[in-house]
Design a protein around this motif. Structure first.
Motif, PDB file in Angstrom:
ATOM      1  N   PRO A  84      22.482   4.429  16.797  1.00 44.86           N
ATOM      2  CA  PRO A  84      22.722   3.838  18.116  1.00 44.86           C
ATOM      3  C   PRO A  84      21.876   2.587  18.379  1.00 44.86           C
ATOM      4  CG  PRO A  84      22.586   6.214  18.296  1.00 44.86           C
ATOM      5  CD  PRO A  84      22.187   5.861  16.894  1.00 44.86           C
ATOM      6  N   GLY A  85      20.723   2.471  17.720  1.00 46.82           N
ATOM      7  CA  GLY A  85      19.848   1.323  17.923  1.00 46.82           C
ATOM      8  C   GLY A  85      20.031   0.207  16.914  1.00 46.82           C
ATOM      9  N   GLY A  86      20.969   0.354  16.006  1.00 53.22           N
ATOM     10  CA  GLY A  86      21.188  -0.652  14.972  1.00 53.22           C
ATOM     11  C   GLY A  86      21.130  -0.048  13.580  1.00 53.22           C
ATOM     12  N   VAL A  87      21.365  -0.864  12.586  1.00 48.96           N
ATOM     13  CA  VAL A  87      21.412  -0.400  11.198  1.00 48.96           C
ATOM     14  C   VAL A  87      19.991  -0.235  10.643  1.00 48.96           C
ATOM     15  CG1 VAL A  87      22.166  -0.985   8.860  1.00 48.96           C
ATOM     16  CG2 VAL A  87      23.668  -1.419  10.802  1.00 48.96           C
ATOM     17  N   ILE A  88      19.773   0.884   9.956  1.00 52.02           N
ATOM     18  CA  ILE A  88      18.499   1.166   9.286  1.00 52.02           C
ATOM     19  C   ILE A  88      18.726   1.092   7.784  1.00 52.02           C
ATOM     20  CG2 ILE A  88      16.813   2.988   8.774  1.00 52.02           C
ATOM     21  CD1 ILE A  88      17.031   3.887  11.670  1.00 52.02           C
ATOM     22  N   THR A  89      17.843   0.384   7.097  1.00 53.13           N
ATOM     23  CA  THR A  89      17.885   0.291   5.640  1.00 53.13           C
ATOM     24  C   THR A  89      16.991   1.383   5.066  1.00 53.13           C
ATOM     25  OG1 THR A  89      18.142  -2.108   5.835  1.00 53.13           O
ATOM     26  CG2 THR A  89      17.552  -1.241   3.671  1.00 53.13           C
ATOM     27  N   VAL A  90      17.505   2.103   4.082  1.00 50.62           N
ATOM     28  CA  VAL A  90      16.744   3.205   3.472  1.00 50.62           C
ATOM     29  C   VAL A  90      16.463   2.866   2.015  1.00 50.62           C
ATOM     30  CG1 VAL A  90      16.690   5.681   2.974  1.00 50.62           C
ATOM     31  CG2 VAL A  90      17.858   4.845   5.031  1.00 50.62           C
ATOM     32  N   PHE A  91      15.198   2.990   1.649  1.00 49.12           N
ATOM     33  CA  PHE A  91      14.730   2.753   0.289  1.00 49.12           C
ATOM     34  C   PHE A  91      14.226   4.069  -0.295  1.00 49.12           C
ATOM     35  CE2 PHE A  91      13.872  -1.166   2.729  1.00 49.12           C
ATOM     36  CZ  PHE A  91      14.650  -2.056   2.015  1.00 49.12           C
ATOM     37  N   MET A  92      13.804   4.027  -1.553  1.00 51.79           N
ATOM     38  CA  MET A  92      13.328   5.236  -2.210  1.00 51.79           C
ATOM     39  C   MET A  92      12.097   4.909  -3.051  1.00 51.79           C
ATOM     40  SD  MET A  92      15.693   8.017  -4.218  1.00 51.79           S
ATOM     41  CE  MET A  92      16.333   6.890  -5.428  1.00 51.79           C
ATOM     42  N   ALA A  93      11.192   5.898  -3.137  1.00 54.68           N
ATOM     43  CA  ALA A  93       9.999   5.765  -3.975  1.00 54.68           C
ATOM     44  C   ALA A  93       9.806   7.052  -4.761  1.00 54.68           C
ATOM     45  CB  ALA A  93       8.763   5.473  -3.121  1.00 54.68           C
ATOM     46  N   ARG A  94       9.270   6.901  -5.954  1.00 54.30           N
ATOM     47  CA  ARG A  94       9.063   8.016  -6.879  1.00 54.30           C
ATOM     48  C   ARG A  94       7.575   8.332  -7.006  1.00 54.30           C
ATOM     49  NH1 ARG A  94       7.837   7.772 -12.303  1.00 54.30           N
ATOM     50  NH2 ARG A  94       8.255   5.542 -12.363  1.00 54.30           N
ATOM     51  N   PHE A  95       7.271   9.630  -7.079  1.00 54.95           N
ATOM     52  CA  PHE A  95       5.898  10.047  -7.358  1.00 54.95           C
ATOM     53  C   PHE A  95       5.637   9.819  -8.842  1.00 54.95           C
ATOM     54  CE2 PHE A  95       6.860  12.654  -3.628  1.00 54.95           C
ATOM     55  CZ  PHE A  95       5.738  12.416  -2.852  1.00 54.95           C
ATOM     56  N   ASP A  96       4.614   9.045  -9.156  1.00 57.51           N
ATOM     57  CA  ASP A  96       4.281   8.711 -10.532  1.00 57.51           C
ATOM     58  C   ASP A  96       3.248   9.697 -11.069  1.00 57.51           C
ATOM     59  OD1 ASP A  96       4.261   7.285 -12.928  1.00 57.51           O
ATOM     60  OD2 ASP A  96       2.664   5.940 -12.248  1.00 57.51           O
ATOM     61  N   ARG A  97       3.714  10.890 -11.388  1.00 58.69           N
ATOM     62  CA  ARG A  97       2.862  11.943 -11.916  1.00 58.69           C
ATOM     63  C   ARG A  97       3.644  12.746 -12.947  1.00 58.69           C
ATOM     64  NH1 ARG A  97      -0.737   9.453 -10.153  1.00 58.69           N
ATOM     65  NH2 ARG A  97      -2.352  10.071  -8.728  1.00 58.69           N
ATOM     66  N   LEU A  98       2.934  13.319 -13.902  1.00 54.49           N
ATOM     67  CA  LEU A  98       3.568  14.155 -14.907  1.00 54.49           C
ATOM     68  C   LEU A  98       4.063  15.459 -14.276  1.00 54.49           C
ATOM     69  CD1 LEU A  98       4.314  14.487 -17.858  1.00 54.49           C
ATOM     70  CD2 LEU A  98       2.047  15.449 -18.263  1.00 54.49           C
ATOM     71  N   ASP A  99       3.265  16.035 -13.382  1.00 52.89           N
ATOM     72  CA  ASP A  99       3.623  17.274 -12.697  1.00 52.89           C
ATOM     73  C   ASP A  99       3.858  17.004 -11.221  1.00 52.89           C
ATOM     74  OD1 ASP A  99       3.296  18.999 -14.974  1.00 52.89           O
ATOM     75  OD2 ASP A  99       1.125  18.816 -14.720  1.00 52.89           O
ATOM     76  N   PRO A 100       4.707  17.796 -10.566  1.00 50.44           N
ATOM     77  CA  PRO A 100       4.961  17.579  -9.135  1.00 50.44           C
ATOM     78  C   PRO A 100       3.672  17.748  -8.321  1.00 50.44           C
ATOM     79  CG  PRO A 100       6.449  19.258 -10.029  1.00 50.44           C
ATOM     80  CD  PRO A 100       5.459  18.913 -11.094  1.00 50.44           C
ATOM     81  N   PRO A 101       3.404  16.858  -7.383  1.00 48.58           N
ATOM     82  CA  PRO A 101       2.182  16.958  -6.578  1.00 48.58           C
ATOM     83  C   PRO A 101       2.349  17.919  -5.389  1.00 48.58           C
ATOM     84  CG  PRO A 101       3.339  14.940  -6.029  1.00 48.58           C
ATOM     85  CD  PRO A 101       4.115  15.590  -7.132  1.00 48.58           C
ATOM     86  N   HIS A 102       2.686  19.191  -5.704  1.00 48.09           N
ATOM     87  CA  HIS A 102       2.922  20.188  -4.648  1.00 48.09           C
ATOM     88  C   HIS A 102       1.715  20.357  -3.733  1.00 48.09           C
ATOM     89  CE1 HIS A 102       6.865  21.634  -5.839  1.00 48.09           C
ATOM     90  NE2 HIS A 102       6.450  21.737  -7.095  1.00 48.09           N
ATOM     91  N   SER A 103       0.541  20.601  -4.296  1.00 49.40           N
ATOM     92  CA  SER A 103      -0.657  20.862  -3.484  1.00 49.40           C
ATOM     93  C   SER A 103      -1.022  19.667  -2.618  1.00 49.40           C
ATOM     94  CB  SER A 103      -1.847  21.222  -4.371  1.00 49.40           C
ATOM     95  OG  SER A 103      -1.574  22.392  -5.088  1.00 49.40           O
ATOM     96  N   LEU A 104      -0.945  18.497  -3.180  1.00 51.42           N
ATOM     97  CA  LEU A 104      -1.269  17.276  -2.442  1.00 51.42           C
ATOM     98  C   LEU A 104      -0.327  17.117  -1.248  1.00 51.42           C
ATOM     99  CD1 LEU A 104      -2.787  14.582  -2.110  1.00 51.42           C
ATOM    100  CD2 LEU A 104      -1.119  13.583  -3.680  1.00 51.42           C
ATOM    101  N   MET A 105       0.956  17.296  -1.471  1.00 49.73           N
ATOM    102  CA  MET A 105       1.911  17.126  -0.380  1.00 49.73           C
ATOM    103  C   MET A 105       1.788  18.241   0.664  1.00 49.73           C
ATOM    104  SD  MET A 105       3.137  14.228  -0.854  1.00 49.73           S
ATOM    105  CE  MET A 105       4.422  14.162   0.369  1.00 49.73           C
ATOM    106  N   GLN A 106       1.487  19.458   0.228  1.00 42.56           N
ATOM    107  CA  GLN A 106       1.269  20.545   1.190  1.00 42.56           C
ATOM    108  C   GLN A 106       0.082  20.237   2.085  1.00 42.56           C
ATOM    109  OE1 GLN A 106       1.008  23.978  -1.350  1.00 42.56           O
ATOM    110  NE2 GLN A 106       3.215  24.302  -1.338  1.00 42.56           N
ATOM    111  N   ALA A 107      -0.952  19.637   1.531  1.00 39.59           N
ATOM    112  CA  ALA A 107      -2.126  19.261   2.325  1.00 39.59           C
ATOM    113  C   ALA A 107      -1.772  18.188   3.358  1.00 39.59           C
ATOM    114  CB  ALA A 107      -3.238  18.760   1.403  1.00 39.59           C
TER     115      ALA A 107
END
Length: 148
Positions: free
Chosen positions: A93-116
């Motif tokens: 309703p307020g106009g067009v939003i542009t959506v981008f994407m970023a990747r976590f650069d880690r060998l293993d998923p950063p579950h604990s970091l993101m939970q924190a």
């Protein structure tokens, strides 16, 4: 994150992890349920299906948003990498939003970091209850990641 939402009211970011060995794909979800950073899309948002109908506006480089979200979440420098080639448009309703994407650069998923940080990393299938615009973004993001 309200200050950063105000600054980046015309763009959002999807964060994802892809395992190099297992091809596991996980998307970051905030505590309020949204998969968009720094904040959710407005109510009544919908995907623009035809990119040719997207506005001809000058957009910020996605790395500015990636760095701002990383700083706001207090993530280690270099953890998020801008995903080249992903740019989607959402009509709001307020106009067009542009959506981008970023990747976590880690060998293993950063579950604990993101939970924190009050976030979780989830597979696409567990995000089915999101609003239609977010589901459309997730579908397109998944397709892009799988094709790369």
């Amino acid at each position: 994150m309200n200050d950063i939402i105000n600054e980046f009211n015309d763009c959002r970011l999807l964060l994802y992890y892809k395992g190099d060995i297992s091809a596991l794909i996980l998307f970051a979800q905030q505590a309020d349920g949204t998969v968009c950073f720094p904040g959710s899309l407005p109510v009544l948002s919908s995907m623009l299906e035809d990119k040719q109908t997207a506005p001809n506006k000058i957009a910020r480089h996605p790395s500015v948003l990636v760095n701002a979200v990383g700083d706001r979440l207090e993530l280690p420098a270099g953890l998020l990498l801008t995903e080249p080639g992903f740019k989607e448009y959402v009509d709001t309703p307020g106009g067009v939003i542009t959506v981008f994407m970023a990747r976590f650069d880690r060998l293993d998923p950063p579950h604990s970091l993101m939970q924190a940080k009050g976030c979780a990393l989830k597979p696409l299938g567990s995000l089915r209850g999101r609003p239609p615009a977010e589901l459309g973004l997730l579908r397109r993001a998944y397709e892009q990641v799988m094709e790369s």
